[in-house]
Scaffold this motif. Structure first.
Motif, PDB file in Angstrom:
ATOM      1  N   LYS A  14       0.823  -1.207   0.000  1.00  0.00           N
ATOM      2  CA  LYS A  14       0.000   0.000   0.000  1.00  0.00           C
ATOM      3  C   LYS A  14       0.859   1.260   0.000  1.00  0.00           C
ATOM      4  O   LYS A  14       0.568   2.218  -0.716  1.00  0.00           O
ATOM      5  CB  LYS A  14      -0.923   0.002   1.222  1.00  0.00           C
ATOM      6  N   GLU A  15       1.931   1.251   0.744  1.00  0.00           N
ATOM      7  CA  GLU A  15       2.830   2.409   0.763  1.00  0.00           C
ATOM      8  C   GLU A  15       3.595   2.538  -0.551  1.00  0.00           C
ATOM      9  O   GLU A  15       3.837   3.641  -1.041  1.00  0.00           O
ATOM     10  CB  GLU A  15       3.819   2.280   1.930  1.00  0.00           C
ATOM     11  N   GLU A  16       3.946   1.389  -1.124  1.00  0.00           N
ATOM     12  CA  GLU A  16       4.731   1.408  -2.361  1.00  0.00           C
ATOM     13  C   GLU A  16       3.921   1.947  -3.536  1.00  0.00           C
ATOM     14  O   GLU A  16       4.431   2.724  -4.351  1.00  0.00           O
ATOM     15  CB  GLU A  16       5.226  -0.008  -2.673  1.00  0.00           C
ATOM     16  N   VAL A  17       2.646   1.552  -3.634  1.00  0.00           N
ATOM     17  CA  VAL A  17       1.849   1.971  -4.791  1.00  0.00           C
ATOM     18  C   VAL A  17       1.531   3.464  -4.762  1.00  0.00           C
ATOM     19  O   VAL A  17       1.184   4.050  -5.791  1.00  0.00           O
ATOM     20  CB  VAL A  17       0.538   1.157  -4.905  1.00  0.00           C
ATOM     21  N   LYS A  18       1.665   4.082  -3.608  1.00  0.00           N
ATOM     22  CA  LYS A  18       1.432   5.529  -3.519  1.00  0.00           C
ATOM     23  C   LYS A  18       2.446   6.306  -4.353  1.00  0.00           C
ATOM     24  O   LYS A  18       2.192   7.447  -4.747  1.00  0.00           O
ATOM     25  CB  LYS A  18       1.492   5.990  -2.067  1.00  0.00           C
ATOM     26  N   ASP A  19       3.599   5.690  -4.610  1.00  0.00           N
ATOM     27  CA  ASP A  19       4.661   6.362  -5.383  1.00  0.00           C
ATOM     28  C   ASP A  19       4.627   5.994  -6.865  1.00  0.00           C
ATOM     29  O   ASP A  19       5.504   6.401  -7.619  1.00  0.00           O
ATOM     30  CB  ASP A  19       6.034   5.989  -4.802  1.00  0.00           C
ATOM     31  N   ILE A  20       3.621   5.209  -7.291  1.00  0.00           N
ATOM     32  CA  ILE A  20       3.491   4.856  -8.697  1.00  0.00           C
ATOM     33  C   ILE A  20       2.611   5.886  -9.402  1.00  0.00           C
ATOM     34  O   ILE A  20       1.524   6.220  -8.924  1.00  0.00           O
ATOM     35  CB  ILE A  20       2.872   3.444  -8.857  1.00  0.00           C
ATOM     36  N   HIS A  21       3.079   6.398 -10.523  1.00  0.00           N
ATOM     37  CA  HIS A  21       2.344   7.437 -11.248  1.00  0.00           C
ATOM     38  C   HIS A  21       1.874   6.892 -12.594  1.00  0.00           C
ATOM     39  O   HIS A  21       2.682   6.495 -13.439  1.00  0.00           O
ATOM     40  CB  HIS A  21       3.223   8.674 -11.458  1.00  0.00           C
ATOM     41  N   LEU A  22       0.553   6.867 -12.764  1.00  0.00           N
ATOM     42  CA  LEU A  22      -0.059   6.398 -14.001  1.00  0.00           C
ATOM     43  C   LEU A  22      -0.806   7.527 -14.689  1.00  0.00           C
ATOM     44  O   LEU A  22      -1.138   8.534 -14.073  1.00  0.00           O
ATOM     45  CB  LEU A  22      -1.050   5.256 -13.718  1.00  0.00           C
ATOM     46  N   GLU A  23      -1.067   7.330 -15.988  1.00  0.00           N
ATOM     47  CA  GLU A  23      -1.920   8.281 -16.704  1.00  0.00           C
ATOM     48  C   GLU A  23      -3.300   8.326 -16.055  1.00  0.00           C
ATOM     49  O   GLU A  23      -3.883   9.390 -15.881  1.00  0.00           O
ATOM     50  CB  GLU A  23      -2.052   7.870 -18.177  1.00  0.00           C
ATOM     51  N   ASP A  24      -3.804   7.160 -15.700  1.00  0.00           N
ATOM     52  CA  ASP A  24      -5.083   7.065 -15.009  1.00  0.00           C
ATOM     53  C   ASP A  24      -4.804   6.780 -13.534  1.00  0.00           C
ATOM     54  O   ASP A  24      -4.727   5.635 -13.111  1.00  0.00           O
ATOM     55  CB  ASP A  24      -5.935   5.951 -15.628  1.00  0.00           C
ATOM     56  N   GLN A  25      -4.647   7.843 -12.756  1.00  0.00           N
ATOM     57  CA  GLN A  25      -4.270   7.698 -11.358  1.00  0.00           C
ATOM     58  C   GLN A  25      -5.388   7.069 -10.528  1.00  0.00           C
ATOM     59  O   GLN A  25      -5.148   6.604  -9.407  1.00  0.00           O
ATOM     60  CB  GLN A  25      -3.877   9.064 -10.784  1.00  0.00           C
TER      61      GLN A  25
ATOM     62  N   ASP B  97      -5.734   4.722  -6.810  1.00  0.00           N
ATOM     63  CA  ASP B  97      -6.692   4.971  -5.726  1.00  0.00           C
ATOM     64  C   ASP B  97      -7.572   3.745  -5.489  1.00  0.00           C
ATOM     65  O   ASP B  97      -7.861   3.388  -4.334  1.00  0.00           O
ATOM     66  CB  ASP B  97      -7.563   6.187  -6.060  1.00  0.00           C
ATOM     67  N   SER B  98      -7.985   3.104  -6.578  1.00  0.00           N
ATOM     68  CA  SER B  98      -8.836   1.927  -6.451  1.00  0.00           C
ATOM     69  C   SER B  98      -8.097   0.776  -5.777  1.00  0.00           C
ATOM     70  O   SER B  98      -8.678   0.037  -4.969  1.00  0.00           O
ATOM     71  CB  SER B  98      -9.333   1.485  -7.830  1.00  0.00           C
ATOM     72  N   LEU B  99      -6.824   0.629  -6.102  1.00  0.00           N
ATOM     73  CA  LEU B  99      -6.034  -0.450  -5.492  1.00  0.00           C
ATOM     74  C   LEU B  99      -5.871  -0.208  -3.994  1.00  0.00           C
ATOM     75  O   LEU B  99      -6.000  -1.138  -3.186  1.00  0.00           O
ATOM     76  CB  LEU B  99      -4.666  -0.548  -6.170  1.00  0.00           C
ATOM     77  N   ILE B 100      -5.611   1.025  -3.633  1.00  0.00           N
ATOM     78  CA  ILE B 100      -5.474   1.357  -2.212  1.00  0.00           C
ATOM     79  C   ILE B 100      -6.800   1.128  -1.490  1.00  0.00           C
ATOM     80  O   ILE B 100      -6.838   0.580  -0.379  1.00  0.00           O
ATOM     81  CB  ILE B 100      -4.994   2.807  -2.043  1.00  0.00           C
TER      82      ILE B 100
END
Length: 364
Positions: A329-340, A344-347
């Motif tokens: 959960k902490e790691e995915v916060k630093d992933i940047h996608l075109e569709d952010q 949010d949905s994963l978190i």
């Protein structure tokens, strides 16, 4: 959903295992570029191409099978006898290639020298010289087809190079799709659009933006290809920008993203034997590592969520799963996608769904 996307979906339902070819055809149409289909007879090349004339209402469509005996009159129209009497060599182009918006030329590499030069000028510059005077043609996209690639030394290199997109078309491989074809389960009502709507779409494609990271990726691809002895021309790279814009537009975006670059695997090879190397190089460069990381983490979360549903697992094991989820959960916060919103949905999934199974074990 834009009309082109609706057309793409309908064509994909009608023509089994032709997703890439359909995408390429519509991208070429939006980019005002030309496309080549290579494949055995009976693979649907002409049928798919002919759909352009049906889909774009108010357009002129021209189709012809070339052979070494094809005459200029068949493609460009007969000479006007009335004007010929006055020494004027002017063709009546009504209903012929110079007046078409879209065209399909089957066995295009059988074009003889009598028509090759005129064909090259028409394809590349959209000009047809009638009695020595250049006439602007309305041609948007020409679809070429052949059962085989041209042999080196046949003088067809320039014609081959005019096609910015090139696809190999094979017979249907999937048995269930083949059976559906036999049963006629591919009858689909195709959406239509007017010629004016197409022109407006083409103008909108020209406004699609290309970010700097995509330009840099193209430069990296060019260098990697050069290292392998593959040298597509600078002109081809410049023309490929129109394909990227059209690909993004077809997907409903106003900006090109890195994954759009993958369509250039059908464009940036010079000889057929280079296809595999070009595809590998483009795929390596077109990968968005943030997307890969997101997909990896999503898969991990789904696997861990399934472990939490196992009520027979020991508490210590479940706590280890919870700790892993907390780290993800902490790691995915630093992933940047075109569709952010995907992040949010994963978190939210971790917080709301997964932690529900763990609430009795640990305060997450």
């Amino acid at each position: 959903m834009n009309k082109m996307k609706e057309i793409q979906k309908a064509l994909t339902k009608k023509y089994f295992e032709r997703e890439e070819e359909i995408e390429g055809l519509l991208v070429a149409l939006l980019a005002k570029q030309h496309i080549l289909f290579i494949g055995e007879p009976g693979t649907g090349k002409s049928m798919l191409s002919a759909e352009l004339g049906k889909i774009i209402q108010g357009s002129n469509y021209f189709q012809w099978l070339l052979s070494q005996f094809t005459t200029p009159e068949e493609l460009f129209g007969v000479l006007s006898l009335k004007e010929l009497e006055q020494g004027i060599y002017k063709r009546n182009t009504t209903g012929k290639l110079p007046e078409s918006h879209f065209a399909f030329l089957d066995e295009i590499f059988k074009a003889n020298s009598a028509i090759l030069n005129a064909l090259l000028t028409l394809i590349n510059e959209r000009l047809f010289y009638n009695n020595g005077s250049p006439v602007q043609t309305p041609l948007f996209t020409l679809v070429g087809s052949s059962n085989e690639y041209p042999e080196e030394g046949e003088g067809l290199e320039a014609l081959f190079d005019r096609f910015l997109l090139r696809y190999e078309v094979d017979y249907i491989k999937d048995e269930s799709a083949f059976i559906k074809l036999l049963k006629g389960q591919n009858q689909v009502q195709l959406p239509t659009m007017t010629l004016t709507e197409l022109v407006m779409s083409q103008l909108e494609v020209e406004q699609v933006t290309i970010p700097d990271n995509v330009y840099q990726t193209l430069a990296d691809i060019r260098q990697d290809l050069k290292d392998e002895g593959i040298r597509p021309s600078d002109r081809r790279f410049v023309q490929s920008l129109s394909l990227l814009r059209a690909k993004a537009y077809l997907e409903g975006r106003q900006n090109v993203i890195l994954s759009d670059v993958e369509i250039l695997k059908h464009s940036l090879w010079v000889r057929p034997e280079q296809k595999e190397d070009v595809t590998a190089i483009i795929r390596d460069n077109a990968v968005d590592h943030n997307v890969l990381k997101y997909e990896e983490r999503l898969k991990e979360v789904q696997e861990l969520a399934n472990l939490l549903k196992d009520t027979e697992r020991k508490v210590d094991d479940q706590m280890e799963v919870i700790n892993k989820l907390k780290a993800i959960k902490e790691e995915v916060k630093d992933i940047h996608l075109e569709d952010q919103s995907k992040i949010d949905s994963l978190i939210d999934f971790i917080n709301n769904e997964v932690t529900g199974y763990a609430s009795a074990i640990i305060d997450f």
